[in-house]
Write a protein that holds these residues in place. Structure first.
Motif, short mmCIF file in Angstrom:
data_model
loop_
_atom_site.label_atom_id
_atom_site.label_comp_id
_atom_site.label_asym_id
_atom_site.label_seq_id
_atom_site.Cartn_x
_atom_site.Cartn_y
_atom_site.Cartn_z
N ARG A 1 36.45 25.29 41.04
CA ARG A 1 36.92 24.32 42.18
C ARG A 1 37.15 25.14 43.50
NH1 ARG A 1 41.38 24.67 37.44
NH2 ARG A 1 42.20 26.12 38.71
N THR A 2 36.71 25.80 43.88
CA THR A 2 36.44 26.46 45.00
C THR A 2 35.14 26.21 45.72
OG1 THR A 2 37.79 28.49 44.94
CG2 THR A 2 35.92 28.42 46.47
N MET A 3 34.07 26.28 44.93
CA MET A 3 33.15 25.92 45.42
C MET A 3 32.54 24.49 45.78
SD MET A 3 31.66 29.11 45.40
CE MET A 3 29.97 28.15 46.15
N ALA A 4 33.19 23.65 44.59
CA ALA A 4 33.47 22.16 44.79
C ALA A 4 34.31 21.51 45.87
CB ALA A 4 34.38 21.13 43.47
N GLY A 5 34.97 22.87 46.16
CA GLY A 5 35.97 21.99 48.03
C GLY A 5 35.10 22.63 48.90
N LEU A 6 34.25 23.88 49.01
CA LEU A 6 33.73 24.26 50.05
C LEU A 6 32.75 23.27 50.13
CD1 LEU A 6 33.38 27.92 49.59
CD2 LEU A 6 34.48 26.75 51.12
N GLY B 1 44.96 43.11 14.40
CA GLY B 1 45.06 41.61 15.16
C GLY B 1 45.02 42.05 16.62
N GLY B 2 45.41 43.32 17.09
CA GLY B 2 45.46 43.16 18.24
C GLY B 2 44.42 43.42 19.20
N ARG B 3 43.13 43.32 17.93
CA ARG B 3 41.75 43.65 18.77
C ARG B 3 41.85 41.89 18.38
NH1 ARG B 3 38.51 47.63 19.56
NH2 ARG B 3 39.04 49.16 18.54
N LEU B 4 41.69 41.09 17.70
CA LEU B 4 41.50 39.80 17.96
C LEU B 4 42.40 38.73 18.81
CD1 LEU B 4 39.86 37.25 16.14
CD2 LEU B 4 42.27 37.32 14.97
N VAL B 5 43.43 39.62 19.43
CA VAL B 5 44.23 38.51 20.33
C VAL B 5 43.20 39.40 21.38
CG1 VAL B 5 46.78 38.62 21.72
CG2 VAL B 5 46.68 38.14 18.83
N PHE B 6 43.45 40.14 21.98
CA PHE B 6 42.67 41.08 23.00
C PHE B 6 41.30 40.10 23.35
CE2 PHE B 6 38.68 43.38 24.58
CZ PHE B 6 39.53 44.15 25.78
N HIS B 7 40.31 40.23 22.45
CA HIS B 7 38.87 39.69 22.61
C HIS B 7 39.63 37.75 23.14
CE1 HIS B 7 36.55 42.16 22.07
NE2 HIS B 7 36.89 43.14 20.52
N LEU B 8 40.30 37.45 22.26
CA LEU B 8 40.42 35.38 22.41
C LEU B 8 41.54 35.89 24.16
CD1 LEU B 8 42.52 34.40 19.21
CD2 LEU B 8 40.79 33.51 20.66
N PHE B 9 41.64 36.54 24.67
CA PHE B 9 42.73 36.33 25.68
C PHE B 9 41.38 36.86 26.75
CE2 PHE B 9 47.43 36.40 23.80
CZ PHE B 9 47.77 34.86 24.29
N GLY B 10 40.90 37.84 26.09
CA GLY B 10 39.73 37.90 27.42
C GLY B 10 39.58 36.64 28.12
N ALA B 11 38.80 35.27 26.98
CA ALA B 11 37.61 34.97 26.80
C ALA B 11 38.84 33.76 27.70
CB ALA B 11 37.35 34.58 25.52
N LEU B 12 39.97 33.44 27.60
CA LEU B 12 40.51 32.80 28.27
C LEU B 12 40.73 33.32 29.71
CD1 LEU B 12 43.32 32.28 25.59
CD2 LEU B 12 41.73 30.26 26.62
N ALA B 13 41.23 34.44 29.41
CA ALA B 13 41.02 35.16 31.14
C ALA B 13 40.40 34.70 32.48
CB ALA B 13 41.71 36.47 31.42
N GLU B 14 38.67 34.93 31.91
CA GLU B 14 37.28 34.41 32.23
C GLU B 14 37.32 32.93 32.12
OE1 GLU B 14 32.83 36.07 31.43
OE2 GLU B 14 33.48 35.77 30.27
N PHE B 15 37.49 32.40 31.56
CA PHE B 15 37.25 31.21 31.27
C PHE B 15 38.55 30.83 33.02
CE2 PHE B 15 38.86 26.26 30.33
CZ PHE B 15 38.45 26.09 30.71
N GLU B 16 39.35 30.95 32.48
CA GLU B 16 40.18 30.48 33.86
C GLU B 16 39.79 30.98 35.82
OE1 GLU B 16 44.78 31.24 35.76
OE2 GLU B 16 44.14 32.48 33.79
N ARG B 17 39.65 32.22 35.09
CA ARG B 17 38.32 33.02 36.89
C ARG B 17 37.29 31.83 37.00
NH1 ARG B 17 37.62 35.92 40.46
NH2 ARG B 17 35.72 37.51 40.63
N ASN B 18 36.66 31.46 36.39
CA ASN B 18 35.46 30.67 36.26
C ASN B 18 35.72 29.28 36.79
OD1 ASN B 18 33.43 32.42 35.41
ND2 ASN B 18 33.38 31.81 32.98
N LEU B 19 37.13 28.72 36.55
CA LEU B 19 37.37 27.43 36.63
C LEU B 19 38.22 27.58 38.36
CD1 LEU B 19 39.57 26.71 33.67
CD2 LEU B 19 37.68 24.96 34.26
N ILE B 20 38.68 28.55 38.62
CA ILE B 20 39.02 28.86 40.48
C ILE B 20 37.83 28.91 40.94
CG2 ILE B 20 39.90 30.12 41.29
CD1 ILE B 20 42.15 30.81 39.19
N GLN B 21 36.85 29.64 40.44
CA GLN B 21 35.51 29.81 40.92
C GLN B 21 35.00 28.38 41.12
OE1 GLN B 21 32.98 32.45 38.83
NE2 GLN B 21 33.44 34.25 40.62
#
Length: 181
Positions: free
Chosen positions: A122-127, A100-120
């Motif tokens: 937004r930054t590029m759009a602002g520039l 179960g921990g492995r499954l949660v790891f993969h889900l949260f990892g995907a969400l963390a990467e998604f959040e980072r991509n959104l920040i990038q």
């Protein structure tokens, strides 16, 4: 043995929140780093890697403290697994020692990467928006066109490099950059 890893991105930031949480989680040893997660070579993380033994558990406050992309996190968890080391994240509340921990790891990892991509994005759009309004980012040029021309003339006239740099108040790499361009 529970071993903690805390990381803050800049020297100005304080890792106390993370180290306190790791101590409260029972970590006997904590490695603290003040460096951006995007930097590949992290000295404290390398020391931690050498310190880990089979049966240990690596504990972090949040997933993004260990890696900035899903790929990095998966590589780390695979490496830890191959060494017989479990991985726990306090904030996300999981342990890769369980399926179960492995499954949660993969889900949260995907969400963390998604959040980072959104920040990038937004930054590029602002520039892009700033550039469209005429704002130019980055460091100001050391030499205007007249000084660039002077540098080229002095160089072509075989003046010593040091003399050219002193006259224009620039470094050798800066001079060579302008000469190449």
């Amino acid at each position: 043995m529970l071993i903690g890893y805390a990381r803050v991105s800049t020297l100005d930031q304080n890792p106390n929140l993370q180290s306190d949480a790791l101590t409260a989680a029972g970590c006997e040893k904590i490695f603290i780093e003040k460096i951006s997660g995007t930097v590949a070579e992290r000295p404290e993380l390398n020391k931690l890697k050498e310190h880990l033994r089979k049966g240990d558990t690596l504990v972090v406050w949040r997933l993004d403290r260990l890696g900035r992309s899903l790929k990095d996190l998966i590589e780390w968890v695979n490496y830890l697994d191959s060494q017989g080391v479990a991985f726990k994240s306090i904030q996300e509340g999981f342990d890769t020692g369980t399926s179960g921990g492995r499954l949660v790891f993969h889900l949260f990892g995907a969400l963390a990467e998604f959040e980072r991509n959104l920040i990038q994005e937004r930054t590029m759009a602002g520039l892009t928006a700033a550039r469209s309004r005429g704002r130019v980012g980055g460091r100001p040029k050391k030499l205007n066109e007249a000084k660039q021309k002077m540098a080229r003339q002095m160089y072509d006239a075989k003046n010593p490099i040091k003399e050219i740099c002193d006259a224009l108040n620039i470094s050798k790499p800066t001079l060579y950059k302008y000469l190449a361009g």
